[in-house]
Write a protein that holds these residues in place. Structure first.
Motif, mmCIF file in Angstrom:
data_model
loop_
_atom_site.group_PDB
_atom_site.id
_atom_site.type_symbol
_atom_site.label_atom_id
_atom_site.label_comp_id
_atom_site.label_asym_id
_atom_site.label_seq_id
_atom_site.Cartn_x
_atom_site.Cartn_y
_atom_site.Cartn_z
ATOM 1 N N UNK A 1 -0.369 2.741 23.635
ATOM 2 C CA UNK A 1 -1.603 2.138 23.144
ATOM 3 C C UNK A 1 -2.606 3.106 22.586
ATOM 4 N N UNK A 2 -2.193 4.364 22.337
ATOM 5 C CA UNK A 2 -3.108 5.363 21.792
ATOM 6 C C UNK A 2 -2.634 5.816 20.419
ATOM 7 N N UNK A 3 -3.569 6.318 19.624
ATOM 8 C CA UNK A 3 -3.250 6.853 18.298
ATOM 9 C C UNK A 3 -4.344 7.827 17.885
ATOM 10 N N UNK A 4 -4.077 8.566 16.844
ATOM 11 C CA UNK A 4 -5.069 9.486 16.277
ATOM 12 C C UNK A 4 -5.383 9.063 14.853
ATOM 13 N N UNK A 5 -6.664 9.072 14.527
ATOM 14 C CA UNK A 5 -7.057 8.771 13.162
ATOM 15 C C UNK A 5 -6.590 9.891 12.232
ATOM 16 N N UNK A 6 -6.464 9.568 10.974
ATOM 17 C CA UNK A 6 -6.098 10.577 9.982
ATOM 18 C C UNK A 6 -7.170 11.649 9.951
ATOM 19 N N UNK B 1 -12.906 2.921 10.383
ATOM 20 C CA UNK B 1 -12.164 2.307 11.484
ATOM 21 C C UNK B 1 -10.929 1.620 10.922
ATOM 22 N N UNK B 2 -9.784 1.925 11.513
ATOM 23 C CA UNK B 2 -8.547 1.321 11.051
ATOM 24 C C UNK B 2 -8.363 -0.083 11.593
ATOM 25 N N UNK C 1 0.830 -1.208 0.000
ATOM 26 C CA UNK C 1 0.000 0.000 0.000
ATOM 27 C C UNK C 1 0.862 1.254 0.000
ATOM 28 N N UNK C 2 0.407 2.326 -0.709
ATOM 29 C CA UNK C 2 1.102 3.622 -0.617
ATOM 30 C C UNK C 2 1.067 4.134 0.819
ATOM 31 N N UNK C 3 1.971 5.055 1.142
ATOM 32 C CA UNK C 3 2.100 5.535 2.519
ATOM 33 C C UNK C 3 0.803 6.090 3.081
ATOM 34 N N UNK C 4 0.126 6.956 2.305
ATOM 35 C CA UNK C 4 -1.085 7.580 2.825
ATOM 36 C C UNK C 4 -2.206 6.556 3.013
ATOM 37 N N UNK C 5 -2.284 5.604 2.086
ATOM 38 C CA UNK C 5 -3.309 4.562 2.215
ATOM 39 C C UNK C 5 -2.992 3.650 3.399
ATOM 40 N N UNK C 6 -1.728 3.294 3.571
ATOM 41 C CA UNK C 6 -1.325 2.442 4.685
ATOM 42 C C UNK C 6 -1.649 3.097 6.016
#
Length: 518
Positions: free
Chosen positions: A324-329, A290-291, A267-272
């Motif tokens: 264990x945390x992240x932010x969605x695009x 949802x990722x 996958x391309x970077x942005x899609x990944x």
């Protein structure tokens, strides 16, 4: 009250015990005899302590009585309660009928399937409850044999296992006393088949480990599966890294939660990034997404070819591994999930760290537990069993008779270098078996690139100059030897080079105690 009387096997001893109970006007509720263990059990209502003190010595004085003690239950009561507990716990419906087809017993699951109460089921005729099978004709047949058949239960299709109950009558043979019927819905049957298939496809049992190297990998993987730390699986393409990752997941406490694989190379970077972390969807006509991390909450995420990650994605993954945390695009809100990361790569991550294309801190985060799968050419003991497995699998799949593997072909397979490893072996066997018109698989049936022991095998996708290839080989060799000779002087002595030459090469290739486990 219940008594356990240990006594001799003597005619009339039971009558004498009962006479004592009659003399003391004790109302007998039940009596059981265990002739094998020479025990007799009697049950009667609670009595006064003074009366009990008189009965016990009287029974002990009977000739042949060895011991008398109270007991909490009769053997039949224990068996009855065990049976009831078992029936209540069973998720499938169980119905017991007599020799005429009348229901004598059923469990809660059967009542639920029939959509009737236990009172409505007990005493009913089985032919009125289960449609599609003539139970009366079956029970009246000369030879009553077990059956597995489709029946209709409350308008839905079920599978029924019908087993006759026979009571031994000594020399007269067995007498049919009825039958036990186990009913299973389509959905329940589907769940069991899916669980069986999942175990068959995802467990350590499917990993062929006849070689010493592979047995060690599987042994270590079984232990690591029970831990929570990230796992890094290294190995060439086609060695079965994802298969091992799935086995680790399904052997862990997370097995009931999702296992989701994401290839970082496809996958391309942005899609990944959006695939891994999700998309907020605040822009016009953009739906939120949802990722993979969010979808696998409580389970495992397998990151294949993690070395292909962009620097930006590496930074974001590092942050997730820390807390264990992240932010969605496109979102400022943080999401917290509980996910275990299993990563895999065929690249030389320590070298990439030295080159600055892979973050050193991320490397140490994902490299807590490491499994290295050796290439198939170094696991010759696995080649034969794997080939036999694939031959059987694809012959049955194509409806062909399973061909024999000739000794010459087996020797050829074991000597071939397999640059594509198990995947290449499987594809070669699949092609050969599918086109085979013979009952023996021979070397000429395999369509593989030519290989000679003198020249070896040169991959078609070879890139770079001879000098670059030599350096890659040199770096790989030094990195493999360094754990056994963890100093430039020891390594120089092993290779027959000067200390200075080896020290320079170790520095050039970034090989040290930080980048290579000693």
């Amino acid at each position: 009250m219940r008594l356990d009387i240990h006594c001799a096997d003597r005619i009339g001893i039971a009558q004498e015990i009962l006479n004592i109970l009659v003399n003391y006007q004790v109302d007998l509720k039940g009596i059981e005899v265990d002739s094998v263990n020479c025990r007799m059990y009697v049950s009667f209502p609670p009595i006064e302590f003074e009366q009990f003190q008189k009965i016990m010595p009287s029974i002990r004085l009977i000739d042949g009585v060895q011991d008398v003690r109270t007991t909490a239950f009769l053997p039949s009561e224990r068996e009855h309660n065990e049976l009831n507990t078992l029936l209540r716990a069973l998720p499938d419906g169980v119905i017991s009928i007599d020799a005429k087809g009348w229901v004598r017993l059923c469990n809660d699951a059967a009542c639920k399937d029939l959509q009737l109460s236990e009172k409505e089921v007990i005493g009913a005729n089985i032919n009125n409850l289960l449609k599609g099978f003539n139970f009366t004709r079956w029970l009246e047949s000369k030879e009553v044999l077990g059956q597995t058949t489709r029946v209709e239960v409350a308008g839905e299709d079920f599978i029924a296992d019908i087993l006759p109950i026979a009571v031994p009558q000594g020399n007269e043979g067995d007498v049919l006393a009825g039958a036990v019927i186990n009913i299973k819905s389509q959905s329940r049957l589907g769940q069991q088949v899916s669980a069986f298939r999942r175990y068959g496809q995802e467990s350590f049992a499917t990993i062929h480990n006849f070689s010493t190297a592979m047995r060690r990998v599987v042994r270590e993987a079984r232990k690591m599966a029970q831990l929570e730390a990230p796992i890094l699986i290294t190995g060439e393409t086609g060695t079965g890294k994802e298969l091992l990752a799935r086995a680790c997941h399904y052997a862990s406490n997370r097995s009931v939660k999702p296992f989701i694989a994401l290839s970082c190379a496809s996958l391309p970077d942005d899609v990944a990034e959006s695939e891994l972390f999700g998309y907020a969807g605040y822009e016009e006509n953009a739906a939120p997404k949802r990722g993979v991390l969010e979808q696998a909450d409580g389970g495992t995420v397998f990151l294949d070819e993690v070395g292909e990650m962009s620097t930006q994605l590496q930074t974001k993954l590092l942050r997730f591994l820390q807390d264990g945390t992240f932010r969605k695009v496109g979102d400022e809100n943080e999401v917290k999930v509980n996910v275990r990361i299993i990563a895999a790569t065929q690249k030389d991550l320590p070298a990439m760290v030295q080159e600055g294309v892979f973050r050193e801190d991320l490397y140490y985060r994902i490299n807590v537990l490491t499994l290295e799968i050796a290439p198939l050419r170094d696991r010759k003991a696995d080649v034969g069993p794997l080939a036999e497995h694939f031959i059987q699998k694809y012959a049955q799949q194509n409806g062909h008779a399973i061909p024999e593997l000739s000794a010459e072909c087996l020797s050829f397979l074991q000597e071939y270098p397999w640059p594509g490893n198990v995947r290449q072996l499987e594809n070669a066997i699949y092609r050969a078996v599918s086109l085979l018109d013979d009952n023996e698989l021979r070397v000429e049936h395999l369509q593989l690139p030519t290989f000679t022991h003198d020249l070896g095998y040169l991959e078609s996708d070879f890139e770079g100059s001879l000098d670059q290839a030599v350096k890659r080989f040199e770096a790989t060799l030094l990195r493999k030897l360094y754990p056994a000779y963890p100093s430039s002087r020891q390594l120089a002595k092993r290779l027959g080079l000067s200390h200075t030459a080896v020290a320079n090469k170790l520095r050039d290739y970034g090989i040290n105690r930080k980048t290579v486990k000693v």
